[in-house]
Design an enzyme around this catalytic site. Structure first.
Site, short mmCIF file in Angstrom:
data_model
loop_
_atom_site.label_atom_id
_atom_site.label_comp_id
_atom_site.label_asym_id
_atom_site.label_seq_id
_atom_site.Cartn_x
_atom_site.Cartn_y
_atom_site.Cartn_z
N GLU A 86 -62.37 21.40 1.48
CA GLU A 86 -62.48 22.32 2.62
C GLU A 86 -63.50 21.86 3.65
O GLU A 86 -63.31 22.03 4.85
CB GLU A 86 -62.83 23.73 2.14
CG GLU A 86 -61.69 24.51 1.52
CD GLU A 86 -61.40 24.15 0.08
OE1 GLU A 86 -62.11 23.29 -0.47
OE2 GLU A 86 -60.45 24.72 -0.51
N HIS A 93 -60.74 35.44 -5.34
CA HIS A 93 -59.56 35.40 -4.47
C HIS A 93 -59.46 36.69 -3.66
O HIS A 93 -58.38 37.16 -3.35
CB HIS A 93 -58.27 35.25 -5.31
CG HIS A 93 -58.15 33.94 -6.01
ND1 HIS A 93 -58.82 33.65 -7.17
CD2 HIS A 93 -57.45 32.82 -5.70
CE1 HIS A 93 -58.52 32.42 -7.55
NE2 HIS A 93 -57.71 31.91 -6.68
#
Ligand code: TPP
Ligand code: MG
Length: 672
Positions: free
Chosen positions: A409, A475
């Site tokens: 990322e 999440h």
């Protein structure tokens, strides 16, 4: 300097190298003196000992197309790439003519318009930006090479690994240069790597070529090696890793006592200094008269420049100007085809879609109509993304515009930033918003601050699938408070398909990094009509969803739907009505309409899904009540999630976050 000059006219090349090396060394020494005299602030990290590497490299780079980001040891490169020595000095003096408007100190400057990217302190962070900008140049048909530097210390950062892997994977023509001076601040390499580690050999692990060179030796030989490397990378389009043996002759920085050096070590460094060795070599070849003349001219020039720069005033202390220049100004709207699709004007055409499909349509439209766009993220190509938002895009636009990325990322965001700095407009999907914490430096400290630091535009859309849907702590995060407390980032949080469609277009044409928060529970919360909306930019303002008199109710995202239900309940059961606002844009906050509502209702409810403490609601309540305090008729009601990591089991998640029942209960209590 062209590579063939090194062989065809070596005398001229040698004298040119000498001139720049001399200027670099004397400028570095004078800067250190000026710092010690208290005339420069912050700190000074000298490049003394690195000249044998950086001067030939910067001279050989093609400054019309190549891409570079210098480190704190690369004074010579800065001087060669910058417009004038005074620019460099003004930066160090942090005066009114500083190229960063005195907003950054010492080496933290560059010239993004000429592809020299200003370093940030975070070591390793810049090399992905170089990779992205180099790729942007190649996509535009320019045979550019990128130059990315890091030290022996910086080589241990995760960004280095992520970017070397990415550059090899995507075949990006970048020369990665390790400036190995055997120390990271006070830490010797023996405490950084296992014994016997040779950093350049790591190249093989990334599937690229690597080599070691001694940049403290013969400058002409170093220049020839670098010229061959540059030529190879330019021709093959493949990255290379070069480990240069360099020196750090003045310690880490001006304040460094260097008492960690072993006995005799400093003397050994000085004996290896390439600058006097190079000079002696040229004297022996009979060049002393020419060199002396150049040295005298350059010394006088340096002193004249110092005098000019010392006379420049201090920077103006304008809060307004600084605040106005955190973000790029509003860009003109792009000439979109007035249709939800791109196949010709059809303003009346409607599509009956989920929010995921609306996002997909908007992304399709962007890719179809905007050649500078591309999208990247994990599993977004063949698979269509974890939430299938990018389904079908690969087939329509191909792999160069719809890129699957490795799990990196930070480097991918830095790469996207580099693309954005050169006129591309990337849209990056994070598989889950949670994983954006891997890229905090790139998003918040690098991309978000480019405008303020260097006047550069970073048009970048970061898609964050967020919110809890039964997936537990990793999440489910609502990260708006974390990211939007940092300056330079914008944020949109749509609650329905039409706003989501509009938000993609509005975020896309903005010249700043924009985070698009997409609540996962909204992706498939039913189908709604969407149509071409000429006022798509209105998503930057709140929308009033219900009119009422009892309180002003502010929320966003999935909570809008809970709020709607609660408002309907109170209207039906108690005949109490609320002015309900969907905030839509979290940064910048446009609260005028909500303030006007508060002037009428005198009561405030704020609801959001993120945690309560330091949550986004705290900012909303503070902003709205500090001006309305004396007209309020009740304490504001702030409803948010508990101050917990997001718990997994549905029963626990139910306790954690606002629900319709809890909302009604809290409001009923508050109404009294
Ligand atoms: C990610 C990160 N951690 C810590 C620091 C603080 N710091 C600044 S310079 C430095 C040492 C850098 O060593 P190296 O990469 O070898 O470069 P050199 O200064 O030797 O040229 C450290 C630890 C930093 N700038 N960035
Ligand atoms: Mg080092």
């Amino acid at each position: 300097m062209r590579a063939d000059e090194l062989t065809q006219n070596p005398t001229a090349a040698l004298l040119r190298l000498h001139a720049w090396i001399h200027l670099t060394r004397t400028a570095s020494n004078r800067i250190l003196e000026l710092f010690r005299q208290g005339l420069m602030k912050g700190t000074v990290t000298g490049g003394q000992g690195n000249e044998g590497l950086i001067v030939p490299l910067a001279l050989l780079a093609d400054k019309a197309i190549d891409v570079i980001s210098f480190t704190h040891r690369d004074c010579g490169g800065q001087l060669i790439w910058s417009r004038h020595l005074c620019e460099h000095l003004n930066q160090y003096f942090a005066n009114a003519d500083s190229p960063t408007q005195a907003r950054e100190g010492n080496v933290h400057y560059g010239d993004p318009a000429n592809r020299s990217l200003p370093m940030i302190s975070h070591l390793g962070a810049m090399i992905s930006n170089v990779a992205g900008l180099t790729d942007s140049q190649r996509r535009l048909g320019r045979p550019a090479v990128g130059f990315a530097f890091f030290g022996d210390g910086g080589s241990s950062t995760g960004d280095i690994h992520e970017t070397l892997n990415l550059a090899s994977l995507l075949s990006l023509p970048v020369v990665f240069v390790i400036e190995n001076n055997r120390y990271a601040y006070s830490t010797p390499v023996s405490e950084q790597f296992a014994p016997g580690t040779e950093l350049w050999r790591r190249a093989a692990g990334y599937g690229m070529e690597g080599l070691a060179l001694d940049a403290t030796g013969d400058v002409l030989a170093t220049a020839k090696t670098l010229a061959a490397v540059i030529d190879k990378v330019r021709t093959t389009g493949r990255p290379m890793l070069v480990e240069a043996n360099t020196l750090r002759l003045r310690g880490h920085a001006a304040y460094d006592t260097c008492d960690y050096l072993k006995p005799g070590e400093n003397e050994a460094f000085l004996a290896a200094d390439p600058v006097p060795k190079f000079r002696a070599q040229l004297v022996a070849a009979g060049h002393e008269p020419a060199m002396k003349k150049t040295e005298a001219e350059l010394d006088a020039y340096l002193e004249a420049c110092i005098k000019v720069c010392l006379a420049v005033g201090r920077p103006a202390q304008s809060a307004e100007k600084m605040l106005a220049e955190v973000c790029a100004p509003e860009a003109p709207p792009l000439p979109w085809v007035p249709s939800v699709d791109s196949d010709g004007p059809a303003p009346d055409r409607k599509a009956h879609v989920t929010m995921a499909q609306a996002l997909n349509k908007a992304l399709f439209k962007v890719l179809a109509e905007r050649p500078e766009s591309l999208i990247l993220g994990q599993d977004i190509a063949t698979y269509g993304g974890a939430f299938k938002v990018t389904e079908g895009l690969l087939a329509a636009f191909g792999r160069s515009r719809v890129l699957n990325t490795p799990l990196a990322e930070s480097a991918c965001t830095g790469y996207a930033t580099g693309l954005a700095l050169n006129g591309h407009r990337p849209i990056e999907e994070f598989q889950f918003a949670d994983f954006a914490t891997e890229a905090v430096t790139q998003i918040a400290l690098n991309a978000g601050t480019y405008r303020f630091r260097a006047g550069a535009r970073v048009p970048l859309v970061l898609r964050f699938p967020c919110g809890s849907v039964g997936l537990g702590s990793f999440h489910s995060q609502e990260l708006e408070a974390l990211f939007l407390s940092m300056p330079g980032l914008k944020g949109l949080y749509p609650s329905n398909p039409q706003d989501a469609f509009n938000a993609v277009l509005a975020a896309y044409e903005d010249d700043n990094p924009v985070i698009l928060f997409e609540h996962k529970a909204l992706y498939r919360r039913g189908k709604y009509d969407i149509a071409w909306d000429p006022h798509y930019r209105d998503v930057w303002s709140p929308k009033r969803l219900r009119a009422g008199t009892h309180a002003t109710f502010v929320t966003y995202g999935e909570m809008v739907h809970l709020a709607e239900d609660a408002c309907a309940y109170f209207e039906n059961e108690y005949e109490v009505s609320f002015d309900l606002f969907d905030l839509r844009a979290l940064a910048p906050l446009r609260l005028e309409e909500i303030r006007a509502s508060l002037d009428r209702t005198h009561r405030l409810i704020v609801l959001h899904e993120g945690r309560r403490t330091h949550g986004f609601g705290a900012e909303l309540v503070a902003r709205l009540t500090e001006e309305h305090f004396f007209s309020l008729e009740a304490p504001p009601l702030r409803i948010a999630s508990l101050d917990l990591p997001v718990p997994f089991a549905p029963e626990l998640e139910h306790v954690f976050r606002p629900t319709k029942e809890k909302l009604i209960e809290r409001i009923a209590d508050w109404l009294g």
